[in-house]
Design a protein around this motif. Structure first.
Motif, PDB file in Angstrom:
ATOM      1  N   UNK A   1       0.821  -1.209   0.000  1.00  0.00           N
ATOM      2  CA  UNK A   1       0.000   0.000   0.000  1.00  0.00           C
ATOM      3  C   UNK A   1       0.859   1.265   0.000  1.00  0.00           C
ATOM      4  N   UNK A   2       2.091   1.175   0.507  1.00  0.00           N
ATOM      5  CA  UNK A   2       2.943   2.362   0.574  1.00  0.00           C
ATOM      6  C   UNK A   2       3.305   2.853  -0.827  1.00  0.00           C
ATOM      7  N   UNK A   3       3.875   2.013  -1.706  1.00  0.00           N
ATOM      8  CA  UNK A   3       4.141   2.514  -3.056  1.00  0.00           C
ATOM      9  C   UNK A   3       2.863   2.842  -3.830  1.00  0.00           C
ATOM     10  N   UNK A   4       1.784   2.091  -3.583  1.00  0.00           N
ATOM     11  CA  UNK A   4       0.520   2.409  -4.257  1.00  0.00           C
ATOM     12  C   UNK A   4       0.040   3.799  -3.853  1.00  0.00           C
ATOM     13  N   UNK A   5       0.158   4.117  -2.560  1.00  0.00           N
ATOM     14  CA  UNK A   5      -0.171   5.449  -2.041  1.00  0.00           C
ATOM     15  C   UNK A   5       0.636   6.516  -2.774  1.00  0.00           C
ATOM     16  N   UNK A   6       1.940   6.292  -2.886  1.00  0.00           N
ATOM     17  CA  UNK A   6       2.821   7.267  -3.533  1.00  0.00           C
ATOM     18  C   UNK A   6       2.437   7.468  -4.993  1.00  0.00           C
ATOM     19  N   UNK A   7       2.215   6.377  -5.711  1.00  0.00           N
ATOM     20  CA  UNK A   7       1.899   6.473  -7.139  1.00  0.00           C
ATOM     21  C   UNK A   7       0.557   7.167  -7.357  1.00  0.00           C
ATOM     22  N   UNK A   8      -0.459   6.777  -6.599  1.00  0.00           N
ATOM     23  CA  UNK A   8      -1.778   7.396  -6.781  1.00  0.00           C
ATOM     24  C   UNK A   8      -1.760   8.883  -6.420  1.00  0.00           C
ATOM     25  N   UNK A   9      -1.026   9.232  -5.376  1.00  0.00           N
ATOM     26  CA  UNK A   9      -0.939  10.637  -4.988  1.00  0.00           C
ATOM     27  C   UNK A   9      -0.098  11.432  -5.992  1.00  0.00           C
ATOM     28  N   UNK A  10       0.961  10.819  -6.529  1.00  0.00           N
ATOM     29  CA  UNK A  10       1.746  11.484  -7.576  1.00  0.00           C
ATOM     30  C   UNK A  10       0.911  11.714  -8.833  1.00  0.00           C
ATOM     31  N   UNK A  11       0.119  10.722  -9.210  1.00  0.00           N
ATOM     32  CA  UNK A  11      -0.762  10.867 -10.374  1.00  0.00           C
ATOM     33  C   UNK A  11      -1.701  12.051 -10.167  1.00  0.00           C
ATOM     34  N   UNK A  12      -2.298  12.123  -8.988  1.00  0.00           N
ATOM     35  CA  UNK A  12      -3.233  13.217  -8.725  1.00  0.00           C
ATOM     36  C   UNK A  12      -2.499  14.543  -8.595  1.00  0.00           C
ATOM     37  N   UNK A  13      -1.272  14.510  -8.069  1.00  0.00           N
ATOM     38  CA  UNK A  13      -0.465  15.724  -7.986  1.00  0.00           C
ATOM     39  C   UNK A  13      -0.139  16.280  -9.360  1.00  0.00           C
ATOM     40  N   UNK A  14       0.170  15.391 -10.308  1.00  0.00           N
ATOM     41  CA  UNK A  14       0.447  15.833 -11.685  1.00  0.00           C
ATOM     42  C   UNK A  14      -0.814  16.430 -12.292  1.00  0.00           C
ATOM     43  N   UNK A  15      -1.947  15.801 -12.078  1.00  0.00           N
ATOM     44  CA  UNK A  15      -3.214  16.343 -12.574  1.00  0.00           C
ATOM     45  C   UNK A  15      -3.483  17.730 -11.990  1.00  0.00           C
ATOM     46  N   UNK A  16      -3.290  17.863 -10.688  1.00  0.00           N
ATOM     47  CA  UNK A  16      -3.507  19.160 -10.039  1.00  0.00           C
ATOM     48  C   UNK A  16      -2.522  20.202 -10.559  1.00  0.00           C
ATOM     49  N   UNK A  17      -1.280  19.787 -10.783  1.00  0.00           N
ATOM     50  CA  UNK A  17      -0.273  20.703 -11.327  1.00  0.00           C
ATOM     51  C   UNK A  17      -0.688  21.202 -12.707  1.00  0.00           C
ATOM     52  N   UNK A  18      -1.163  20.294 -13.547  1.00  0.00           N
ATOM     53  CA  UNK A  18      -1.627  20.685 -14.883  1.00  0.00           C
ATOM     54  C   UNK A  18      -2.768  21.691 -14.762  1.00  0.00           C
TER      55      UNK A  18
END
Length: 169
Positions: free
Chosen positions: A139-156
């Protein structure tokens, strides 16, 4: 660019719509555990760990969805008084200087532990528990990946907001 952000949002919408059911499952399982223990005198370490797994899954996998819905706590000492452009600049800084690096570091340092756990198919936390600690640690890497994906979306979306906002900050 907005289409890319929409596609990234879609990933966390799907995960969020699945994970939200973990809350109901967790409550029902905990209720059953209480009834079994105090009415029938039956205890189950396996089922107790099930509550822990559901709780961890809910929060770790739901973090990206929460960011999508802007549900994370925000300390807006400076943010609330800024224009749309100023808010976009603060958000861009937060995504690039705080969120992204923190998640990349967490992903980097947790990956060896998760890899080792999968290599030995690490067993239960407690005797009689769920024999799948490797799933919990994943769950730790899954947490990181999902939050990074959403962070990139928010950045865009923040870059779009910055481009469209008036120059007055």
């Amino acid at each position: 660019m907005a289409r890319i952000a929409d596609a990234l949002d879609w990933i966390n919408r799907i995960v969020g719509n699945v994970v939200m059911w973990f809350a109901l499952a967790m409550v029902l399982l905990q209720f059953a555990l209480v009834i079994l223990r105090y009415v029938f005198g039956i205890a189950s370490i396996f089922a107790g760990e099930g509550v822990l797994y559901l709780h961890a899954g809910l929060f770790m996998l739901g973090a990206g969805y929460t960011l999508l819905l802007q549900g994370h706590v925000r300390v807006d000492i400076f943010y609330a008084r800024r224009s749309r452009r100023g808010q976009a600049i603060i958000d861009i800084f937060g995504h690039l200087a705080l969120l992204g690096p923190a998640l990349v570091i967490l992903l980097y340092w947790s990956w060896p532990m998760v890899r080792r756990s999968w290599a030995i198919l690490e067993g239960p936390i407690s005797v009689g528990g769920i024999p799948a600690s490797f799933l919990l640690k994943s769950l730790i890497p899954a947490f990181c990946v999902l939050l990074l994906i959403q962070g990139v979306s928010a950045l865009i979306r923040d870059l779009i907001r910055l481009r469209e906002a008036p120059d007055a900050a």
